[in-house]
Design an enzyme around this catalytic site. Sequence first.
Site, PDB file in Angstrom:
ATOM      1  N   VAL A 129      -1.957 -25.632 -18.852  1.00 39.23           N
ATOM      2  CA  VAL A 129      -0.794 -25.083 -19.543  1.00 39.23           C
ATOM      3  C   VAL A 129      -0.312 -23.900 -18.703  1.00 39.23           C
ATOM      4  O   VAL A 129      -1.101 -23.022 -18.335  1.00 39.23           O
ATOM      5  CB  VAL A 129      -1.140 -24.628 -20.980  1.00 39.23           C
ATOM      6  CG1 VAL A 129       0.062 -23.968 -21.644  1.00 39.23           C
ATOM      7  CG2 VAL A 129      -1.632 -25.815 -21.807  1.00 39.23           C
ATOM      8  N   TYR A 184     -13.059 -24.787 -25.777  1.00 40.21           N
ATOM      9  CA  TYR A 184     -13.671 -26.092 -26.021  1.00 40.21           C
ATOM     10  C   TYR A 184     -14.741 -26.020 -27.103  1.00 40.21           C
ATOM     11  O   TYR A 184     -14.880 -26.942 -27.920  1.00 40.21           O
ATOM     12  CB  TYR A 184     -14.239 -26.672 -24.732  1.00 40.21           C
ATOM     13  CG  TYR A 184     -13.193 -26.953 -23.676  1.00 40.21           C
ATOM     14  CD1 TYR A 184     -11.944 -27.463 -24.013  1.00 40.21           C
ATOM     15  CD2 TYR A 184     -13.441 -26.699 -22.331  1.00 40.21           C
ATOM     16  CE1 TYR A 184     -10.978 -27.720 -23.043  1.00 40.21           C
ATOM     17  CE2 TYR A 184     -12.488 -26.963 -21.354  1.00 40.21           C
ATOM     18  CZ  TYR A 184     -11.253 -27.467 -21.726  1.00 40.21           C
ATOM     19  OH  TYR A 184     -10.309 -27.718 -20.764  1.00 40.21           O
TER      20      TYR A 184
END
Length: 163
Positions: free
Chosen positions: A91, A135
């Site tokens: 991103v 994560y």
Amino acid sequence: MAADASRLRPATQVDVALLLAFIRELGDFERLAHEVVVDEAVLADSLFGARPAAEAVIAEVDGEPAGFALFFHNFSTFHGRRGLYLEDLYVRPAFRARGIGRQLMHHLARTAVERGCARFEWSVLDWNTDAIAFYRELGAVGLDGWTVQRVDGDALQRLAAAA
């Protein structure tokens, strides 16, 4: 700009230059720019040629490219089913902290479930503590006892030529 102004779409052949730009930006971020040797022709063939090796999804915010995820299927002999492997997720800095990475991960998890995959996995650089924390928030666990092995370049050529 809120994350709800973003959308995901499958990459198409017209996106090859954009995907290459994302890959180069990721290489810079990961301090691995010297390893990015792919060009548009190779990337186009690998993603959209006669035998596509991977797929990509692009995140946009108000029509502006914000990030991407590139993934492919692997196979688990223990499960007897394929898995989904995330090769790269990136991103752009201007779009971070807007939920785009999470949106990409949810999309890939749904894709894995819809395709009957036994698992969804990826690697992360050990120094990227922000990514690791992200994560973990998603429910991912590190695989203790496993290390990634690689043969490439001259070593790959030597191994291939060995009797």
